[in-house]
Design an enzyme around this catalytic site. Structure first.
Site, mmCIF file in Angstrom:
data_model
loop_
_atom_site.group_PDB
_atom_site.id
_atom_site.type_symbol
_atom_site.label_atom_id
_atom_site.label_comp_id
_atom_site.label_asym_id
_atom_site.label_seq_id
_atom_site.Cartn_x
_atom_site.Cartn_y
_atom_site.Cartn_z
ATOM 1 N N ASP A 289 0.845 -1.201 0.000
ATOM 2 C CA ASP A 289 0.000 0.000 0.000
ATOM 3 C C ASP A 289 0.872 1.240 0.000
ATOM 4 O O ASP A 289 1.095 1.834 1.046
ATOM 5 C CB ASP A 289 -0.902 -0.026 1.236
ATOM 6 C CG ASP A 289 -1.942 1.065 1.234
ATOM 7 O OD1 ASP A 289 -2.246 1.593 0.156
ATOM 8 O OD2 ASP A 289 -2.440 1.415 2.324
ATOM 9 N N GLU A 323 -2.656 10.095 -1.086
ATOM 10 C CA GLU A 323 -3.909 9.327 -1.083
ATOM 11 C C GLU A 323 -4.348 9.000 0.340
ATOM 12 O O GLU A 323 -5.539 8.987 0.645
ATOM 13 C CB GLU A 323 -3.750 8.035 -1.888
ATOM 14 C CG GLU A 323 -5.049 7.257 -2.093
ATOM 15 C CD GLU A 323 -5.373 6.262 -0.988
ATOM 16 O OE1 GLU A 323 -6.507 5.761 -0.963
ATOM 17 O OE2 GLU A 323 -4.499 5.988 -0.132
ATOM 18 N N GLU A 324 -3.373 8.747 1.220
ATOM 19 C CA GLU A 324 -3.700 8.199 2.536
ATOM 20 C C GLU A 324 -4.422 9.187 3.443
ATOM 21 O O GLU A 324 -5.320 8.799 4.178
ATOM 22 C CB GLU A 324 -2.432 7.700 3.239
ATOM 23 C CG GLU A 324 -1.768 6.495 2.579
ATOM 24 C CD GLU A 324 -2.604 5.225 2.663
ATOM 25 O OE1 GLU A 324 -3.758 5.284 3.130
ATOM 26 O OE2 GLU A 324 -2.101 4.166 2.256
#
Length: 458
Positions: A289, A323-324
């Site tokens: 991820d 994104e996180e």
């Protein structure tokens, strides 16, 4: 005459099918024999490591990624400026279940974007709940002054673990904000995983901008089970919870999306995008991820270059930033695509780990569209076991394109989902948990789909 025309059409279709099967076989051969993806991932994980947006490591990853794409000789490689949040975890968190005079250590990790506890930590009685609705029903009378403990586990009945994550995720996303409305002093959340272990899983939480913020953290699933059992066995005032965390939100900083491009030979102003996110959480190396996703995306373009395949349309690999804990990279990419009046045919996101590829999901398309896609491409993709073409979610980073760029088809890469949330957002997300062959097969599957879209459109 009519029969001749039918035969001619069938002959042409068979020729195209034969050409496609040969090219896709070459794509897989290149990916499985000469791939650079795995060693690139090793470098990203081991030499750079965690890459939370706004951090020094995130900037190191940007510089390295640009140099990597330049070394492959892509037609264009450039950076796209984007402002990102800069949240820092601070000193390692500590937590205890307090049972009378006993203090039982608990594995804990602050939720991303959370505030800190008071300097000496936070101690309070606990109230266990299963949902946001339960907090609202209990109200201020029962919630005020307590630490709310969200303990709804993954539902194991879902075949796709992503669906289980989606059903449990509101506890982390909105749980702290909801509890704060009713006077809670803190929140702890059961880690969003079905795995029973002692690894807490972090992830972003969303505060109400006009509300009172309270500290929030995730505890491991084993710790959640232990705490729940103790609460059931003893009277509430006898069991308390203590946790201490020093996280803080600093001013936004300048960062970048990293973009590599092969320019289309026939339609240079039309784009097919494939991408993942370069940032990661700070607990581990961000291997699955989403190190796997960004390096698979670059590998797609490298494969085309190696095979001397010159796409009709421009093909981009995009390493999105943030994104996180903010999604700013995807938003900025879509804004600039609209501003520059770019026509995007399709965008593919890979952000579900580098596991064995199963297929692709197409967002907001009709059943007739999926039927036609399956009829055309399932026989070609079936030998590689990546032929599951369905309606479904695409991805967070490409999502803003839907509003900003009319006509784009959003596609999610779908690898096998069974192991992803065992390591997702935890200290287990390391290079050693990535399988080289699965990673390469994923890159080949995306290159194959992009080739078919480039050749035949959607």
């Amino acid at each position: 005459m009519k029969l001749k025309l039918i035969l001619l059409v069938l002959f042409s279709a068979n020729q195209l099918y034969a050409q496609d099967t040969v090219t896709i076989r070459k794509i897989y051969d290149e990916a499985l024999v000469n791939s650079k993806c795995y060693e690139n991932l090793r470098y990203l994980c081991k030499n750079i490591g965690p890459r939370l947006s706004g951090s020094d490591n995130a900037q190191k990853a940007v510089v390295w990624s640009k140099k990597l794409m330049e070394s492959y000789g892509f037609d264009k490689v450039y950076l796209q400026e984007v402002m990102v949040p800069h949240w820092v975890r601070g000193a390692k968190e500590t937590a205890f279940i307090i049972d009378g005079k006993n203090r039982i250590p608990v594995p804990i990790a602050a939720l991303g974007m959370s505030i800190a506890t008071p300097k000496d930590g936070l101690t309070a009685n606990i109230i266990e709940v299963q949902s946001l609705k339960e907090v609202e029903e209990l109200g201020e009378n029962k919630i005020k002054g307590k630490i709310v403990f969200y303990n709804r586990p993954f539902d194991p009945k879902f075949i796709s673990t992503g669906e289980a994550y989606g059903r449990s995720g509101d506890q982390r996303f909105m749980g702290p904000a909801t509890a704060a409305k009713y006077g809670a002093v803190g929140v702890i959340v059961r880690s969003l995983t079905e795995s029973l272990d002692d690894y807490p899983h972090t992830g972003a939480t969303l505060y109400n901008k006009d509300g009172k913020n309270i500290p929030a953290a995730a505890i491991s699933t084993k710790a959640a089970n232990k705490l729940s059992a103790m609460l059931k066995m003893r009277k509430l005032p006898l069991v308390k919870f203590y946790f201490k965390q020093d996280c803080q939100l600093l001013p936004d900083v300048l960062s970048y999306n990293v973009i590599g491009e092969l320019t289309g030979t026939e339609h240079p102003g039309k784009f097919i995008t494939v991408g993942g996110h370069l940032d990661s959480w700070d607990l581990a190396e961000g291997a699955h991820d989403d190190g796997t996703g960004v390096l698979q995306s670059a590998e797609v373009l490298r494969i085309f270059k190696a095979l001397n395949y010159k796409p009709k349309n421009s093909v981009r690999a995009v390493f999105f930033m943030n994104e996180e804990n903010g999604h700013n990279g995807g938003t900025k990419y879509a804004e600039l695509a609209a501003k520059n009046k770019e026509e995007h045919i399709a965008a593919i996101e890979t952000d579900e780990g580098g596991f064995t590829p199963r297929g692709f999901s197409f967002e907001d398309v009709s059943a007739d569209f999926i039927k036609k896609i399956n009829k055309r491409w399932k026989p070609i993709l079936e030998p590689y076991e990546t032929d599951r073409l369905t309606i479904g979610h695409s991805g967070t980073d490409i999502g803003p394109l839907k509003e900003k760029v009319p006509g784009v088809v959003l596609i999610g890469f779908r690898p096998d989902s069974q192991r992803y949330f065992d390591i997702h957002h935890s200290s287990n997300d390391v290079f050693e948990n990535v399988n080289k062959r699965e990673l390469e097969l994923g890159a080949a599957s995306m290159a194959s789909l992009i080739y078919l879209i480039d050749q035949h459109g959607l």
